[in-house]
Design a protein around this motif. Structure first.
Motif, PDB file in Angstrom:
ATOM      1  N   THR A  66       0.832  -1.203   0.000  1.00  0.00           N
ATOM      2  CA  THR A  66       0.000   0.000   0.000  1.00  0.00           C
ATOM      3  C   THR A  66       0.868   1.255   0.000  1.00  0.00           C
ATOM      4  OG1 THR A  66      -1.812  -1.091   1.172  1.00  0.00           O
ATOM      5  CG2 THR A  66      -1.770   1.309   1.257  1.00  0.00           C
ATOM      6  N   ARG A  67       0.578   2.164  -0.913  1.00  0.00           N
ATOM      7  CA  ARG A  67       1.186   3.502  -0.950  1.00  0.00           C
ATOM      8  C   ARG A  67       0.116   4.501  -0.546  1.00  0.00           C
ATOM      9  NH1 ARG A  67       6.692   2.889  -1.276  1.00  0.00           N
ATOM     10  NH2 ARG A  67       7.293   1.592  -3.081  1.00  0.00           N
ATOM     11  N   SER A  98      -5.008   6.425  -0.764  1.00  0.00           N
ATOM     12  CA  SER A  98      -4.048   5.326  -0.829  1.00  0.00           C
ATOM     13  C   SER A  98      -4.250   4.520  -2.097  1.00  0.00           C
ATOM     14  CB  SER A  98      -4.172   4.418   0.405  1.00  0.00           C
ATOM     15  OG  SER A  98      -5.429   3.769   0.441  1.00  0.00           O
ATOM     16  N   VAL A  99      -3.214   3.776  -2.462  1.00  0.00           N
ATOM     17  CA  VAL A  99      -3.242   2.829  -3.580  1.00  0.00           C
ATOM     18  C   VAL A  99      -2.685   1.513  -3.052  1.00  0.00           C
ATOM     19  CG1 VAL A  99      -2.389   2.281  -5.889  1.00  0.00           C
ATOM     20  CG2 VAL A  99      -2.905   4.666  -5.282  1.00  0.00           C
ATOM     21  N   VAL A 123      -5.312  -3.105   4.737  1.00  0.00           N
ATOM     22  CA  VAL A 123      -5.072  -2.266   5.911  1.00  0.00           C
ATOM     23  C   VAL A 123      -3.817  -2.730   6.644  1.00  0.00           C
ATOM     24  CG1 VAL A 123      -6.070  -1.389   8.053  1.00  0.00           C
ATOM     25  CG2 VAL A 123      -7.556  -1.850   6.087  1.00  0.00           C
ATOM     26  N   VAL A 124      -3.589  -4.049   6.695  1.00  0.00           N
ATOM     27  CA  VAL A 124      -2.366  -4.579   7.308  1.00  0.00           C
ATOM     28  C   VAL A 124      -1.138  -4.071   6.567  1.00  0.00           C
ATOM     29  CG1 VAL A 124      -1.057  -6.690   7.799  1.00  0.00           C
ATOM     30  CG2 VAL A 124      -3.528  -6.635   8.209  1.00  0.00           C
ATOM     31  N   ALA A 125      -1.180  -4.103   5.229  1.00  0.00           N
ATOM     32  CA  ALA A 125      -0.043  -3.600   4.443  1.00  0.00           C
ATOM     33  C   ALA A 125       0.149  -2.106   4.650  1.00  0.00           C
ATOM     34  CB  ALA A 125      -0.265  -3.908   2.962  1.00  0.00           C
ATOM     35  N   LEU A 126      -0.938  -1.373   4.788  1.00  0.00           N
ATOM     36  CA  LEU A 126      -0.865   0.065   5.072  1.00  0.00           C
ATOM     37  C   LEU A 126      -0.102   0.305   6.368  1.00  0.00           C
ATOM     38  CD1 LEU A 126      -1.924   3.044   4.643  1.00  0.00           C
ATOM     39  CD2 LEU A 126      -3.922   2.356   5.976  1.00  0.00           C
ATOM     40  N   GLU A 143       3.790  -0.542   6.255  1.00  0.00           N
ATOM     41  CA  GLU A 143       4.623   0.427   5.548  1.00  0.00           C
ATOM     42  C   GLU A 143       5.667  -0.230   4.638  1.00  0.00           C
ATOM     43  OE1 GLU A 143       3.794   3.305   5.396  1.00  0.00           O
ATOM     44  OE2 GLU A 143       2.903   4.033   7.246  1.00  0.00           O
ATOM     45  N   GLN A 144       5.377  -1.445   4.202  1.00  0.00           N
ATOM     46  CA  GLN A 144       6.247  -2.128   3.249  1.00  0.00           C
ATOM     47  C   GLN A 144       5.484  -3.297   2.658  1.00  0.00           C
ATOM     48  OE1 GLN A 144       9.504  -4.500   5.174  1.00  0.00           O
ATOM     49  NE2 GLN A 144       8.729  -3.554   7.051  1.00  0.00           N
TER      50      GLN A 144
END
Length: 478
Positions: free
Chosen positions: A292-293, A319-320, A440-443, A446-447
Motif C-alpha cells: 500500500t502507498r 491510498s493505492v 489495511v495490514v499492508a498500510l 509500511e512495506q
C-alpha cells in the motif's frame, strides 16, 4: 394507508419515540420461548429478529424486514435512532420507515447488546449494523447462542476476527449467515461474474478498482474531546476499542469509519462492494503479496516521510493498494485499489459518451477486451470489438436473488426459512473480508507483505502479524 393516517404518522416526534422506548424497556426481562438453536422455522413462519445498531444503516436494513417480528433492539443512542423517522427533503416519511417506527415502538429496548442477548430468549436472528469495531463481538455472541446473523460490511475489524467467525459458521452449519454487501445480490453484478467466468474477456491478469471514499473526516489529527450528547452512552459506543478518547462528533454516528480505533477506512467500507466482483469472478483466493502507498497519516504535520505518527488517529486521505493473487484459479492476477478520489487512466476504446464514474468502479483488463462496471456491479460496459455479440451467447449460470440488491435482507430471511439459498454467507464473504483487511495490514506495515493464506501469517515481515489482530479494552475481550 389513507391521508389522515399518513399525516398522523409524519407527526411522530423523537420525543414520542423515546417515550415508547422507555415503556417497551419494561419488556426486556421477560423470558421468551425457544431459541433458534431449537426452534424450527417453517416457510410460513415469521422470523423473530433483533437489531444491534438500530439507526442509520441499521434502520435502512430493518425497514426491509418489517414483515417479520422485530422483537428487540439494542442501540446506545435512541435519540439518534429516532432521527431515522424524520421526513425527508420532500417532507415525507416513507411508508417503509413508518412501518419500521411502529415495529420499533413495540420492540424491547436495550443500550447494551450483550444484555439483550442474555435476557431475550425469543430471538431467532440478529442483524448487526454497528461501527466496525463491534461487529465481531456482537456476531460471536449471537452465533454462540444459536442465532442466525446478518452483519454489515466489513464482516470484522481484524483478520483474526474474520477467521473466528468463519470457524464458528463452519462448526454451526445450520446457522444462516450473511454479510451486508447488497451488490452481491444484484442482477448486474451476477451478470459480470458470468461474463468473466464465461471467457468473454479471455485471460484476465489485471483489474483496477477505485472509490471516491473517504467522504468523512480522514487524514486528520484527533480533535479535542467535547461533551457527548445526553442521549448517547459514549462508554458503550467505544466498547472494545482500546483507547481513552473522549467524544467528538467527528467520530459518531457516521464519521467513525476513518478513525483507526473504530473503522477500517475506505477499503472496509467500499471494498466489500467493489473488490467483491473480481475476487468472486476470478476465484482469486487470498492475496499472496500486498503493498500500500498512501498520503500522510492523520496527525502528521510535516508531510509524509515514510514513518507513521506515534499515535495513529485517522487513516491517510488517499491510498493505492497493490494485490498479487499468485494462486488464483486461472493464473496470477494483479488488482490495484485506489481510494481518496484517485483513479486509473481512462481505458482506450471506451465508448463515446461513456465516462468512468468518479464515485467508484471496476475495470477488468482481459486478453480479448475489457469490462467496466460501477459500484455494486451496476451498469456493466464492454470495451472492445465484438464483445456485445459474444456476451449475448454466454448463458446465465448464477441464480438471481428475488428483488436483486433490494432483496439482500429478505434473502437472509427466506434462507432461514429454507425457501432460498443464501446470497453471501460467511463461508464466501470471509475471503473477501480478509482480502480487504490485508490492505489495511499492508498500510500499517509500511512495506510490501507476503502472505500465507493457509496459515494466516505474514511471512516476510514478522512484526506485521500484530496487525492481523487487535487489543481489546478491558471487559470487552473476545
Amino acid at each position: 394507508m389513507d391521508g389522515s393516517d399518513h399525516k398522523a404518522a409524519q407527526a411522530t416526534t423523537r420525543r414520542t419515540f423515546i417515550a415508547g422506548s422507555v415503556a417497551a424497556a419494561g419488556l426486556a426481562a421477560i423470558p421468551g420461548g425457544a431459541s433458534a438453536a431449537t426452534r424450527k422455522i417453517a416457510a410460513s413462519d415469521k422470523v423473530n429478529v433483533a437489531v444491534i445498531g438500530a439507526g442509520g444503516m441499521g434502520a435502512s436494513n430493518m425497514s426491509k424486514l418489517t414483515s417479520q417480528n422485530i422483537v428487540a433492539m439494542a442501540d446506545v443512542d435512541l435519540e439518534h435512532v429516532a432521527q431515522s423517522f424524520r421526513p425527508g427533503s420532500d417532507g415525507v416519511v416513507s411508508p417503509e420507515r413508518i412501518a419500521l417506527k411502529a415495529a420499533y415502538d413495540k420492540a424491547a429496548k436495550f443500550a447494551d447488546y450483550r444484555r439483550m442477548l442474555d435476557r431475550r430468549k425469543d430471538i431467532d436472528a440478529v442483524l448487526i449494523a454497528t461501527p466496525d469495531h463491534h461487529h465481531a463481538l456482537a456476531a460471536k455472541a449471537a452465533m454462540e447462542r444459536g442465532l442466525h446473523v446478518y452483519v454489515q460490511k466489513p464482516l470484522t475489524y481484524s483478520v483474526r476476527e474474520g477467521r473466528m467467525l468463519l470457524d464458528l459458521a463452519r462448526k454451526n452449519p445450520k446457522l444462516v449467515t450473511q454479510m451486508g454487501n447488497q451488490g452481491h445480490s444484484g442482477d448486474d453484478g451476477r451478470r459480470v461474474v458470468e461474463l468473466v467466468r464465461g471467457g468473454l474477456l479471455g485471460a484476465v491478469r489485471e483489474v483496477h478498482v477505485w472509490t471516491n471514499r473517504p467522504v468523512w473526516p480522514q487524514g486528520d489529527a484527533r480533535p479535542a474531546a467535547v461533551p457527548a450528547p445526553p442521549s448517547l452512552d459514549w462508554d458503550l459506543w467505544v466498547g472494545p476499542a482500546n483507547v481513552d478518547w473522549g467524544y467528538h462528533p467527528d467520530y459518531g454516528h457516521f464519521n467513525w469509519r476513518g478513525w483507526a480505533p473504530f473503522g477500517v477506512g475506505a477499503l472496509g467500507d467500499m471494498g466489500a462492494h467493489l473488490l467483491d466482483f473480481p475476487v468472486w469472478a476470478l476465484e482469486t483466493g487470498l492475496p499472496t503479496r500486498i503493498e500500500t502507498r498512501h498520503s500522510r497519516w492523520g496527525g502528521d504535520t510535516n508531510g509524509w516521510d515514510g514513518k507513521p505518527p506515534e499515535e495513529i488517529t485517522s487513516y491517510p486521505l488517499a491510498s493505492v493498494t497493490h494485490y498479487e493473487f499468485g494462486k488464483a484459479k486461472s493464473g496470477p492476477v494483479h488488482i490495484t485499489w485506489y481510494d481518496g478520489g484517485l483513479m486509473p487512466a481512462t481505458p482506450l476504446g471506451l465508448p463515446a459518451g461513456k465516462k468512468m464514474d468518479p464515485g467508484g468502479g471496476v475495470l477488468f483488463v482481459g486478453e480479448r477486451g475489457m469490462l467496466m462496471h460501477e459500484t455494486y456491479g451496476s451498469n456493466p460496459t464492454l470495451i472492445g470489438e465484438g464483445l456485445d455479440e459474444r456476451a449475448a451467447a454466454i448463458p446465465q449460470s448464477l441464480p438471481r436473488i428475488r428483488e436483486g440488491m433490494g432483496g439482500h435482507e429478505m434473502n437472509w430471511i427466506r434462507a432461514i426459512r429454507g425457501e432460498e439459498k443464501i446470497s453471501n454467507p460467511f463461508a464466501e464473504a470471509g475471503l473477501l473480508n480478509e482480502t480487504m483487511l490485508l490492505g489495511v495490514v499492508a498500510l500499517r506495515a509500511e512495506q510490501p507483505i507476503e502472505y500465507d493464506g493457509v496459515a494466516g501469517r505474514v511471512t516476510n515481515v514478522p512484526e506485521a502479524n500484530a496487525f492481523l489482530d487487535r487489543q481489546y479494552r478491558q471487559g470487552w475481550e473476545i
